[in-house]
Design a protein around this motif. Structure first.
Motif, PDB file in Angstrom:
ATOM      1  N   GLU A  33      36.401  85.364  31.314  1.00  0.00           N
ATOM      2  CA  GLU A  33      36.618  84.370  30.280  1.00  0.00           C
ATOM      3  C   GLU A  33      37.302  85.073  29.116  1.00  0.00           C
ATOM      4  OE1 GLU A  33      32.783  82.802  29.371  1.00  0.00           O
ATOM      5  OE2 GLU A  33      32.686  81.563  31.188  1.00  0.00           O
ATOM      6  N   HIS A  46      25.728  88.530  25.224  1.00  0.00           N
ATOM      7  CA  HIS A  46      26.268  88.005  26.473  1.00  0.00           C
ATOM      8  C   HIS A  46      25.551  88.685  27.634  1.00  0.00           C
ATOM      9  CE1 HIS A  46      29.478  85.716  24.640  1.00  0.00           C
ATOM     10  NE2 HIS A  46      29.848  86.770  23.945  1.00  0.00           N
ATOM     11  N   ARG A  47      25.431  87.960  28.713  1.00  0.00           N
ATOM     12  CA  ARG A  47      24.775  88.516  29.897  1.00  0.00           C
ATOM     13  C   ARG A  47      25.576  89.683  30.458  1.00  0.00           C
ATOM     14  NH1 ARG A  47      23.917  85.159  35.556  1.00  0.00           N
ATOM     15  NH2 ARG A  47      23.342  86.926  36.853  1.00  0.00           N
ATOM     16  N   ASN A  48      26.916  89.555  30.442  1.00  0.00           N
ATOM     17  CA  ASN A  48      27.789  90.553  31.054  1.00  0.00           C
ATOM     18  C   ASN A  48      28.646  91.269  30.010  1.00  0.00           C
ATOM     19  OD1 ASN A  48      26.917  89.991  33.719  1.00  0.00           O
ATOM     20  ND2 ASN A  48      28.247  88.203  33.805  1.00  0.00           N
ATOM     21  N   GLU A  72      31.671  92.744  27.633  1.00  0.00           N
ATOM     22  CA  GLU A  72      32.563  92.041  26.701  1.00  0.00           C
ATOM     23  C   GLU A  72      33.512  93.055  26.061  1.00  0.00           C
ATOM     24  OE1 GLU A  72      32.132  89.437  22.543  1.00  0.00           O
ATOM     25  OE2 GLU A  72      30.368  90.233  23.583  1.00  0.00           O
ATOM     26  N   GLY A 109      26.840  94.394  28.753  1.00  0.00           N
ATOM     27  CA  GLY A 109      26.012  93.199  28.811  1.00  0.00           C
ATOM     28  C   GLY A 109      24.640  93.423  28.201  1.00  0.00           C
ATOM     29  N   THR A 123      35.308  88.387  28.279  1.00  0.00           N
ATOM     30  CA  THR A 123      33.983  88.632  28.826  1.00  0.00           C
ATOM     31  C   THR A 123      33.966  88.368  30.327  1.00  0.00           C
ATOM     32  OG1 THR A 123      33.247  86.361  28.403  1.00  0.00           O
ATOM     33  CG2 THR A 123      32.839  87.983  26.672  1.00  0.00           C
ATOM     34  N   ALA A 180      32.374  86.435  33.122  1.00  0.00           N
ATOM     35  CA  ALA A 180      31.741  85.115  33.054  1.00  0.00           C
ATOM     36  C   ALA A 180      30.245  85.185  33.306  1.00  0.00           C
ATOM     37  CB  ALA A 180      32.394  84.176  34.059  1.00  0.00           C
ATOM     38  N   GLU A 181      29.522  84.270  32.655  1.00  0.00           N
ATOM     39  CA  GLU A 181      28.064  84.264  32.733  1.00  0.00           C
ATOM     40  C   GLU A 181      27.552  84.033  34.153  1.00  0.00           C
ATOM     41  OE1 GLU A 181      25.617  84.619  30.093  1.00  0.00           O
ATOM     42  OE2 GLU A 181      27.414  85.550  29.257  1.00  0.00           O
ATOM     43  N   HIS A 182      28.335  83.315  34.987  1.00  0.00           N
ATOM     44  CA  HIS A 182      27.845  83.031  36.334  1.00  0.00           C
ATOM     45  C   HIS A 182      28.021  84.196  37.299  1.00  0.00           C
ATOM     46  CE1 HIS A 182      32.161  81.988  36.665  1.00  0.00           C
ATOM     47  NE2 HIS A 182      32.022  82.320  37.936  1.00  0.00           N
ATOM     48  N   GLU A 185      27.174  87.777  38.753  1.00  0.00           N
ATOM     49  CA  GLU A 185      26.095  88.732  38.767  1.00  0.00           C
ATOM     50  C   GLU A 185      26.680  90.128  38.915  1.00  0.00           C
ATOM     51  OE1 GLU A 185      23.097  87.987  41.625  1.00  0.00           O
ATOM     52  OE2 GLU A 185      22.653  85.967  40.902  1.00  0.00           O
TER      53      GLU A 185
END
Length: 207
Positions: free
Chosen positions: A127, A143-145, A147, A177, A196, A198-200, A202
């Motif tokens: 993203e 953020h989860r991942n 950046e 992350g 970043t 993306a959040e989806h 893994e």
């Protein structure tokens, strides 16, 4: 797409690029390459080359892979076609930027009416957003991942894990992350790009 000389569907005569789709499907089933090799009768090195786009399976081999992955060749081909996307986002003129109304992401508010552009459209692994003008976050967020923040113009102040950073044109800041941070641009001429994962998605080590 050009038709095959014998009138058959070109996908029946061409070697197929389906690596990304095969890898995603295999991982969704939590299968190893060895498990797929045992199910399909194909070798692990060949399957690895297929997933990394260094080899393209024939339709017959792809059918064996699809069976091993409990899906169909059609679905693998469709998923692979959707994954190969090339999109161009043109630069915004100064006049258009001044007139634009921001569509801020979660956690970001605007000090005036700045512009926020989404540089990657659709659902992909990356993203990317471009922030023009004055922006500031509402407190700390994460953020989860991973950046990456890149300053093209102006200046940006970032606080990450309690440490302050002032970024100028050409500066980039990488945040792994989970890092807590906040940031703000410091003038109407600021332009920052945030990329970043993306959040989806893994990342390795999760789950």
């Amino acid at each position: 797409m050009a038709e095959a000389k014998d009138g058959k569907d070109p996908k029946e005569t061409e070697r197929l690029r389906v690596g990304a789709a095969v890898r995603r499907r295999r991982r969704s089933l939590d299968l190893t390459l060895a498990a797929v090799a045992e199910r399909s009768g194909l070798s692990v090195p060949f399957l690895s080359q297929v997933e990394n786009e260094r080899a393209r399976p024939s339709m017959g081999s792809l059918q064996r892979v699809a069976d091993a992955l409990e899906t169909t060749t059609e679905r693998l081909i469709e998923a692979s076609d959707a994954a190969r996307t090339v999109t161009l986002t043109r630069a915004v003129t100064a006049e258009a930027a001044d007139a634009a109304v921001g569509t801020n992401t979660s956690g970001v508010t605007a000090a005036r009416i700045p512009a926020t552009r989404r540089l990657v459209r659709g659902r992909h692994q990356l993203e990317a957003l471009e922030f023009l003008g004055e922006h500031a976050t509402e407190g700390e967020f994460q953020h989860r991942n991973d950046e990456l923040m890149y300053v093209a113009d102006g200046a940006v102040e970032v606080e990450a894990e309690g440490r302050a950073h002032r970024l100028g044109p050409g500066d980039a800041l990488f945040l792994s992350g989970g890092v807590m941070h906040r940031w703000r641009t410091t003038g109407p001429d600021a332009r920052m790009i945030v990329v970043t994962v993306a959040e989806h998605i893994e990342t390795p080590g999760e789950g």
